[in-house]
Design an enzyme around this catalytic site. Structure first.
Site, PDB file in Angstrom:
ATOM      1  N   GLU A 235       0.850  -1.216  -0.061  1.00 39.71           N
ATOM      2  CA  GLU A 235      -0.013   0.092   0.134  1.00 39.71           C
ATOM      3  C   GLU A 235       0.834   1.336   0.044  1.00 39.71           C
ATOM      4  OE1 GLU A 235      -2.877  -0.194   3.315  1.00 39.71           O
ATOM      5  OE2 GLU A 235      -4.462   0.642   1.902  1.00 39.71           O
TER       6      GLU A 235
ATOM      7  N   HIS B  86       7.543 -26.659  -1.364  1.00 35.95           N
ATOM      8  CA  HIS B  86       6.563 -27.861  -1.885  1.00 35.95           C
ATOM      9  C   HIS B  86       5.300 -27.384  -2.808  1.00 35.95           C
ATOM     10  CE1 HIS B  86       8.881 -31.011   0.146  1.00 35.95           C
ATOM     11  NE2 HIS B  86       9.186 -29.922   1.013  1.00 35.95           N
TER      12      HIS B  86
ATOM     13  N   LYS C 231     -13.618   1.159  -4.044  1.00 36.02           N
ATOM     14  CA  LYS C 231     -14.743   1.742  -3.052  1.00 36.02           C
ATOM     15  C   LYS C 231     -15.890   2.661  -3.723  1.00 36.02           C
ATOM     16  CE  LYS C 231     -11.889   2.415   1.039  1.00 36.02           C
ATOM     17  NZ  LYS C 231     -11.217   3.437   1.973  1.00 36.02           N
TER      18      LYS C 231
HETATM   19  O1  PA5 Z   1      -3.252   1.744   5.941  1.00 33.45           O
HETATM   20  C1  PA5 Z   1      -4.299   2.175   5.708  1.00 33.45           C
HETATM   21  O2  PA5 Z   1      -4.562   3.527   5.914  1.00 33.45           O
HETATM   22  C2  PA5 Z   1      -5.417   1.453   5.371  1.00 33.45           C
HETATM   23  O3  PA5 Z   1      -5.341  -0.024   5.281  1.00 33.45           O
HETATM   24  C3  PA5 Z   1      -6.478   1.457   6.458  1.00 33.45           C
HETATM   25  O4  PA5 Z   1      -5.909   1.219   7.751  1.00 33.45           O
HETATM   26  C4  PA5 Z   1      -7.823   0.836   6.095  1.00 33.45           C
HETATM   27  O5  PA5 Z   1      -8.207   0.971   4.741  1.00 33.45           O
HETATM   28  C5  PA5 Z   1      -8.778   0.897   7.217  1.00 33.45           C
HETATM   29  O6  PA5 Z   1      -9.152   2.166   7.548  1.00 33.45           O
HETATM   30  P1  PA5 Z   1      -9.958   2.764   8.563  1.00 33.45           P
HETATM   31  O7  PA5 Z   1      -9.203   2.572   9.830  1.00 33.45           O
HETATM   32  O8  PA5 Z   1     -10.323   4.370   8.331  1.00 33.45           O
HETATM   33  O9  PA5 Z   1     -11.361   1.998   8.637  1.00 33.45           O
END
Ligand code: PA5
Length: 430
Positions: free
Chosen positions: A285, A306, A419
């Site tokens: 990410e 394996h 989303k």
């Molecule tokens: O690293 C990030 O920002 C994302 O992975 C969020 O943690 C994830 O989308 C969850 O978001 P939130 O805590 O706002 O629900």
């Protein structure tokens, strides 16, 4: 507690001349993080956290975790991404992936909000129906659909089970200023914890996001922070020379430039599987932007030797490996000297930990022979201090590599695309 980077399955694979940009890029990335003048620098709150964390808040987390332990034998954690993976990684790493089977003085933990599977959610609610339950709903934004869906169902479950008293069993970790979850907590008087505004989800495990549930599961959160502080002193404050976080960051950058596009995060312990899943989120990410970064994928050895082992050895030469290896297991098992099975003499009297070590050495050697380098992050053992140290080390590696790649390590614009479609299909108004 100790962490070291074994570079021997990478070194020698490239000419020294290939590393001509190393010094310049290491300095560039180090300065971006320390001077806070890179893209997304306002989200660097996690970098100083091991030194600056709020001591009173940690005390409060400790006290409330005791309160939760006394109230329940099932603890439902609702969250996704950075609001989920770090905790799960920590519980398995510090306690065990069998935590729920062994938990005696602490509640069993159930994870919701990370999927919308009818069967999974219904199984968790069925498991919890005759138990005393507390809930920790974690969402920094307070708007993410998947945890919101689980929360609506769990809130209904709790109200049916406890009536208005449910609200004293629901703990909300969210943005301190705004959001649906904050409004809910304020309306019903739930206990709240804040996600610091300068720390994003995947860098938040050392905040109340991870520390509250880890404390509930009986982990020593002071020791986790002490481990992170050790890494902070060594890799953040310790300068550029002989800095293994910068070494690994540059090597990953360099290999990406050489056309490697897949990074396997491997472990040799099932208890580390969720830790490698957390690594995949952190690196994927943070770095996967503007057509850059390597695709991170978890693997557990020997299991995957394996299955995926064939591809690693013989498939497309696009891969690198980053292994997290635990040097000292908590227990000791030896194969009996008086073997009851003929033909297996070579195993007589051997220690399992030594055998696992040979498997690591064998896999890394074979993969290096096949032009797949392996970096081995050697960690002393699975405990709180090492967990904190490893988390902080990898967060730094990730931020350094992202700055070398010239991407913002702290946003995730690509996640919005699905989303937007999902909200459109669900008929959500803007
Ligand atoms: O690293 C990030 O920002 C994302 O992975 C969020 O943690 C994830 O989308 C969850 O978001 P939130 O805590 O706002 O629900």
């Amino acid at each position: 507690m100790s962490l070291s980077l074994d570079k021997s399955y990478f070194e020698g694979m490239f000419e020294d001349a290939d590393f001509s940009t190393a010094d310049e890029l290491k300095k560039y990335a180090y300065d971006k993080v320390l001077k806070r003048d890179g893209e997304g620098a306002v989200m660097l709150g996690w970098a100083e956290l091991p030194k600056n964390y709020d001591r009173d808040e940690i005390k409060r987390i400790r006290n409330i975790s005791k309160e939760i332990r006394s109230k329940c034998d099932a603890f439902i954690l609702i969250g996704i991404g950075g609001s989920y993976l770090g905790t799960r990684a920590g519980v398995d790493f510090i306690k065990s992936s069998f935590y729920n089977s062994f938990a005696k003085d602490t509640p069993k933990i159930y994870y919701l909000g990370n999927n919308v599977s009818t069967d999974y959610i219904s199984a968790v609610l069925e498991e919890c129906k005759d138990k005393e339950v507390c809930v920790n709903v974690i969402s920094k934004s307070g708007t993410t659909a998947e945890p919101a869906i689980s929360f609506l169902l769990v809130n209904d479950f709790m109200l049916k089970k406890y009536g208005e008293a449910a609200y004293s069993r629901i703990y909300v970790t969210t943005d301190p200023q705004k959001g649906t979850m904050l409004d809910f907590a304020n309306k019903h008087g739930c206990t709240k914890f804040s996600v610091p505004s300068d720390i994003g989800g995947r860098y938040s495990v050392l905040t109340p996001v991870g520390l509250l549930p880890l404390a509930v599961c009986g982990c020593d959160i002071d020791a986790i922070l002490a481990g992170a502080y050790k890494a902070y002193q060594k890799y953040y404050q310790g300068g550029i020379d002989n800095n293994d976080a910068l070494y690994l960051a540059f090597a990953r950058y360099f290999l990406g430039e050489k056309g490697r596009c897949l990074e396997l995060f491997t472990s040799y312990e099932p208890d580390i599987c969720n830790f490698t899943a957390w690594c995949c989120q952190l690196f994927g990410e943070s770095e996967g932007k503007d057509g850059k970064g390597m695709f991170p994928s978890p693997a557990v050895f020997s299991t995957d030797l394996h299955s995926l082992g064939q591809y690693i050895q013989d498939g497309r030469r696009t891969m690198i490996e980053t292994a997290i290896y635990i040097e000292n297991p908590n227990d000791k098992i030896k194969i009996p000297n008086d073997l009851a099975v003929d033909g297996l003499d070579y195993l007589r009297g051997k220690d399992l930990s030594d055998i696992n070590n040979y498997i690591l050495k064998a896999a890394a050697t074979a993969h290096k022979d096949a032009n797949v380098p392996t970096f081995i992050i050697r960690v002393d053992k699975k405990d709180e201090e090492n967990f904190g140290m490893l988390v902080y080390f990898l967060e730094l590696v990730c931020a350094f590599t992202a700055y070398m790649l010239k991407v913002n390590p702290f946003n995730q614009p690509g996640v919005e695309a699905y989303k937007n479609y999902m909200y459109r299909f669900l008929g959500k108004n803007k």
